[in-house]
Design a protein around this motif. Structure first.
Motif, PDB file in Angstrom:
ATOM      1  N   ALA A  31      56.320  -4.614  80.755  1.00  0.00           N
ATOM      2  CA  ALA A  31      56.043  -3.247  80.267  1.00  0.00           C
ATOM      3  C   ALA A  31      57.320  -2.625  79.698  1.00  0.00           C
ATOM      4  CB  ALA A  31      55.488  -2.393  81.399  1.00  0.00           C
ATOM      5  N   SER A  32      58.466  -2.966  80.312  1.00  0.00           N
ATOM      6  CA  SER A  32      59.722  -2.362  79.881  1.00  0.00           C
ATOM      7  C   SER A  32      60.158  -2.850  78.493  1.00  0.00           C
ATOM      8  CB  SER A  32      60.815  -2.660  80.911  1.00  0.00           C
ATOM      9  OG  SER A  32      60.899  -4.066  81.095  1.00  0.00           O
ATOM     10  N   ASP A  33      59.505  -3.898  77.975  1.00  0.00           N
ATOM     11  CA  ASP A  33      59.870  -4.410  76.646  1.00  0.00           C
ATOM     12  C   ASP A  33      58.986  -3.853  75.528  1.00  0.00           C
ATOM     13  OD1 ASP A  33      62.054  -5.974  77.290  1.00  0.00           O
ATOM     14  OD2 ASP A  33      60.844  -7.748  77.748  1.00  0.00           O
ATOM     15  N   LEU A  34      57.972  -3.045  75.885  1.00  0.00           N
ATOM     16  CA  LEU A  34      57.020  -2.612  74.858  1.00  0.00           C
ATOM     17  C   LEU A  34      57.677  -1.727  73.791  1.00  0.00           C
ATOM     18  CD1 LEU A  34      53.865  -1.923  77.078  1.00  0.00           C
ATOM     19  CD2 LEU A  34      54.192  -3.787  75.446  1.00  0.00           C
ATOM     20  N   ASP A  35      58.624  -0.884  74.209  1.00  0.00           N
ATOM     21  CA  ASP A  35      59.290  -0.021  73.222  1.00  0.00           C
ATOM     22  C   ASP A  35      60.082  -0.847  72.222  1.00  0.00           C
ATOM     23  OD1 ASP A  35      58.490   2.595  73.824  1.00  0.00           O
ATOM     24  OD2 ASP A  35      59.754   2.602  75.625  1.00  0.00           O
ATOM     25  N   ARG A  36      60.788  -1.849  72.748  1.00  0.00           N
ATOM     26  CA  ARG A  36      61.598  -2.695  71.850  1.00  0.00           C
ATOM     27  C   ARG A  36      60.680  -3.489  70.916  1.00  0.00           C
ATOM     28  NH1 ARG A  36      64.586  -7.571  72.302  1.00  0.00           N
ATOM     29  NH2 ARG A  36      63.814  -7.939  74.398  1.00  0.00           N
ATOM     30  N   ALA A  37      59.548  -3.938  71.459  1.00  0.00           N
ATOM     31  CA  ALA A  37      58.599  -4.685  70.619  1.00  0.00           C
ATOM     32  C   ALA A  37      58.092  -3.795  69.481  1.00  0.00           C
ATOM     33  CB  ALA A  37      57.430  -5.188  71.468  1.00  0.00           C
ATOM     34  N   CYS A  79      52.163 -10.754  66.292  1.00  0.00           N
ATOM     35  CA  CYS A  79      52.181 -11.984  67.107  1.00  0.00           C
ATOM     36  C   CYS A  79      53.481 -12.744  66.911  1.00  0.00           C
ATOM     37  CB  CYS A  79      50.981 -12.863  66.775  1.00  0.00           C
ATOM     38  SG  CYS A  79      49.431 -12.104  67.312  1.00  0.00           S
ATOM     39  N   HIS A  80      53.977 -12.738  65.675  1.00  0.00           N
ATOM     40  CA  HIS A  80      55.249 -13.400  65.392  1.00  0.00           C
ATOM     41  C   HIS A  80      56.377 -12.697  66.165  1.00  0.00           C
ATOM     42  CE1 HIS A  80      57.759 -15.886  62.678  1.00  0.00           C
ATOM     43  NE2 HIS A  80      58.649 -14.934  62.889  1.00  0.00           N
ATOM     44  N   THR A  81      56.338 -11.361  66.152  1.00  0.00           N
ATOM     45  CA  THR A  81      57.357 -10.575  66.867  1.00  0.00           C
ATOM     46  C   THR A  81      57.294 -10.855  68.371  1.00  0.00           C
ATOM     47  OG1 THR A  81      57.153  -8.839  65.221  1.00  0.00           O
ATOM     48  CG2 THR A  81      58.161  -8.214  67.306  1.00  0.00           C
ATOM     49  N   LEU A  82      56.082 -10.849  68.913  1.00  0.00           N
ATOM     50  CA  LEU A  82      55.930 -11.032  70.364  1.00  0.00           C
ATOM     51  C   LEU A  82      56.263 -12.468  70.768  1.00  0.00           C
ATOM     52  CD1 LEU A  82      52.626  -9.000  70.863  1.00  0.00           C
ATOM     53  CD2 LEU A  82      54.918  -8.339  71.623  1.00  0.00           C
ATOM     54  N   GLY A  83      55.838 -13.427  69.956  1.00  0.00           N
ATOM     55  CA  GLY A  83      56.102 -14.836  70.279  1.00  0.00           C
ATOM     56  C   GLY A  83      57.586 -15.153  70.184  1.00  0.00           C
ATOM     57  N   GLY A  84      58.192 -14.749  69.059  1.00  0.00           N
ATOM     58  CA  GLY A  84      59.603 -15.079  68.819  1.00  0.00           C
ATOM     59  C   GLY A  84      60.532 -14.250  69.691  1.00  0.00           C
ATOM     60  N   GLY A  85      60.276 -12.934  69.783  1.00  0.00           N
ATOM     61  CA  GLY A  85      61.199 -12.032  70.459  1.00  0.00           C
ATOM     62  C   GLY A  85      61.041 -12.019  71.968  1.00  0.00           C
ATOM     63  N   PHE A  86      59.847 -12.344  72.465  1.00  0.00           N
ATOM     64  CA  PHE A  86      59.606 -12.218  73.901  1.00  0.00           C
ATOM     65  C   PHE A  86      59.046 -13.492  74.511  1.00  0.00           C
ATOM     66  CE2 PHE A  86      59.488  -8.219  71.744  1.00  0.00           C
ATOM     67  CZ  PHE A  86      60.381  -7.455  72.474  1.00  0.00           C
ATOM     68  N   GLY A  98      54.415   5.274  66.265  1.00  0.00           N
ATOM     69  CA  GLY A  98      53.623   5.815  67.388  1.00  0.00           C
ATOM     70  C   GLY A  98      52.317   5.054  67.574  1.00  0.00           C
ATOM     71  N   ALA A  99      51.637   4.797  66.465  1.00  0.00           N
ATOM     72  CA  ALA A  99      50.340   4.108  66.548  1.00  0.00           C
ATOM     73  C   ALA A  99      50.521   2.645  66.971  1.00  0.00           C
ATOM     74  CB  ALA A  99      49.627   4.196  65.202  1.00  0.00           C
ATOM     75  N   ILE A 100      51.625   2.036  66.529  1.00  0.00           N
ATOM     76  CA  ILE A 100      51.891   0.643  66.916  1.00  0.00           C
ATOM     77  C   ILE A 100      52.218   0.571  68.414  1.00  0.00           C
ATOM     78  CG2 ILE A 100      53.537  -1.283  66.637  1.00  0.00           C
ATOM     79  CD1 ILE A 100      51.570  -1.034  64.310  1.00  0.00           C
ATOM     80  N   ARG A 101      52.957   1.560  68.890  1.00  0.00           N
ATOM     81  CA  ARG A 101      53.300   1.594  70.321  1.00  0.00           C
ATOM     82  C   ARG A 101      52.027   1.727  71.159  1.00  0.00           C
ATOM     83  NH1 ARG A 101      53.823   1.181  74.743  1.00  0.00           N
ATOM     84  NH2 ARG A 101      55.476   1.771  76.202  1.00  0.00           N
ATOM     85  N   LYS A 102      51.090   2.522  70.657  1.00  0.00           N
ATOM     86  CA  LYS A 102      49.808   2.700  71.365  1.00  0.00           C
ATOM     87  C   LYS A 102      49.004   1.397  71.331  1.00  0.00           C
ATOM     88  CE  LYS A 102      45.486   5.212  71.623  1.00  0.00           C
ATOM     89  NZ  LYS A 102      44.742   3.945  71.607  1.00  0.00           N
ATOM     90  N   LEU A 103      49.007   0.747  70.168  1.00  0.00           N
ATOM     91  CA  LEU A 103      48.310  -0.546  70.056  1.00  0.00           C
ATOM     92  C   LEU A 103      48.865  -1.519  71.109  1.00  0.00           C
ATOM     93  CD1 LEU A 103      47.961  -2.578  66.686  1.00  0.00           C
ATOM     94  CD2 LEU A 103      48.295  -3.654  68.892  1.00  0.00           C
ATOM     95  N   LEU A 104      50.197  -1.562  71.205  1.00  0.00           N
ATOM     96  CA  LEU A 104      50.817  -2.500  72.164  1.00  0.00           C
ATOM     97  C   LEU A 104      50.453  -2.128  73.602  1.00  0.00           C
ATOM     98  CD1 LEU A 104      54.333  -2.992  70.510  1.00  0.00           C
ATOM     99  CD2 LEU A 104      52.545  -4.729  70.787  1.00  0.00           C
TER     100      LEU A 104
END
Ligand code: NAD
Length: 342
Positions: free
Chosen positions: A299-305, A229-236, A323-329
């Motif tokens: 959607a195009s930001d999911l890899d960077r996230a 959540c910190h990554t998504l809030g701060g980075g995106f 891989g598992a984190i990318r799937k979670l996202l």
């Protein structure tokens, strides 16, 4: 202090702190609440600063510190959600004046020594005992005005502190009791508070749950969910409580097979069949946003996230794998309901 109408006793609480000149803080949206506090405080109030903003921008923090100095304030009174409490913390960090917090959401910041400051788009957080509010007034009446969506997402944000608290590396039997009871209180209170915003008993249940969950957040370390959540809030630039709401069921699913006891306790507290789908169904039932797509992620930001989320190591029951984190996202982006887990 927990009391319906407790706000009216804020002057006595300030006296107890030995303070005489309060700077009252709020967001621009809650300026009227700040004025009401100033009126109740009468001569004890030195000024109102209603410029609090999400994630405590450093410029706002500096302006608030300067205002506190100019007015010779000897305490900060915060009325609002985590953003306003956070601004009070920025002042306390600089000047060591005490904070009297009056929370109006379920964020829980009022019972943690954690502060955050955002400079140049980067949010830094830290812990310092000086920023822990000295007094908190929990008045359920002040939460009645929360819009339904904020009630739902703020409640899920609180629950996230408790779910992660249950599998924290430094959890102890007491924090786990508080976490379980916090989840239970919110699970029974939130549906009623969303259905009838002026149901004071439901509001009191939620605030009690928020206090428990916030206390857990202040006492033990957080893991994958808060990191994401910190990554998504701060980075995106995604909104705080909404992000917590969308991510929580998926973070629980990620840790499900490893954090067995924590999940069993979460499930029990929710009265659900399993923790992850129980959290998902609760949030959906509250009418909360359920996809990252809906709250501004591309959607195009999911890899960077995913890259950012695995860049620095942090404690988590299940190892962090790209891989598992990318799937979670991906699951969170599309709002897929976590399937039956065993
Ligand atoms: P918020 O404080 O940003 O509030 C969102 C909006 O709702 C604001 O406009 C606010 O004025 C308004 N609002 C608040 N209460 C209201 C009410 N009762 N009625 C009507 N409007 C109301 O939202 P939040 O989710 O409470 O806080 C989020 C921030 O808190 C984030 O920056 C997060 O990082 C921080 N936080 C910090 C901690 C900590 O321990 N340091 C814990 C949780 C959250």
């Amino acid at each position: 202090m927990f009391a319906v109408g407790g706000l009216s006793r804020i002057g006595e609480e300030m006296d107890r702190l030995g303070a005489r000149r309060a700077l009252v803080l709020a967001t621009p949206e809650q300026r009227a609440d700040a004025r009401r506090v100033a009126e109740i405080l009468g001569e004890r109030h030195a000024g109102v600063f209603a410029e609090a903003a999400m994630h405590v921008p450093i410029e706002t923090a500096r302006a608030a510190v300067a205002e506190a100095k100019r007015l010779n304030a000897d305490c900060a009174v915060t009325i609002g959600g985590g953003s306003t409490t956070g601004l009070g913390k920025a002042i306390a960090l600089e000047s060591s004046i005490p904070i009297l917090a009056v929370p109006t959401t379920y964020a829980g910041s009022e019972v943690t020594p954690i502060y955050g400051l955002t400079e140049g788009g980067l949010k830094k957080t830290g812990r310092d005992p000086r920023v822990l509010p000295r007094t908190v007034i929990y008045d359920p009446q002040l939460t009645v005005s929360m819009p339904k969506q904020l009630t739902a997402t703020s409640g899920m944000n609180a629950m996230a502190h408790a779910v992660e608290g249950l599998y924290a590396a430094d959890a102890n039997p007491i924090t786990s009791l508080m976490a379980e009871e916090g989840i239970r209180a919110l699970a029974v209170g939130l549906p009623r508070a969303v259905a009838r915003p002026d149901d004071i008993e439901a509001r009191a249940d939620c605030l009690y749950g928020a206090w428990l969950c916030g206390t857990v957040l202040g006492a033990v370390g957080m893991a994958l969910h808060h990191k994401l959540c910190h990554t998504l809030g701060g980075g995106f630039n995604l909104p705080h409580a909404e992000t917590h709401t969308v991510v929580l069921p998926h973070a629980a699913a990620y840790n499900f097979s490893v954090a067995r006891e924590a999940m069993a306790r979460t499930q029990r507290a929710l009265g659900a069949k399993d923790a992850a789908s129980g959290l998902f169904d609760l949030a959906a039932g509250l009418g909360a946003p359920m996809t990252l797509d809906q709250i501004g992620m591309r959607a195009s930001d999911l890899d960077r996230a995913a890259d950012l989320a695995v860049a620095a190591p942090y404690p988590n029951p299940r190892p962090i794998e790209r891989g598992a984190i990318r799937k979670l996202l991906d699951d969170a982006f599309y709002g897929r309901r976590p399937g039956p887990l065993s």
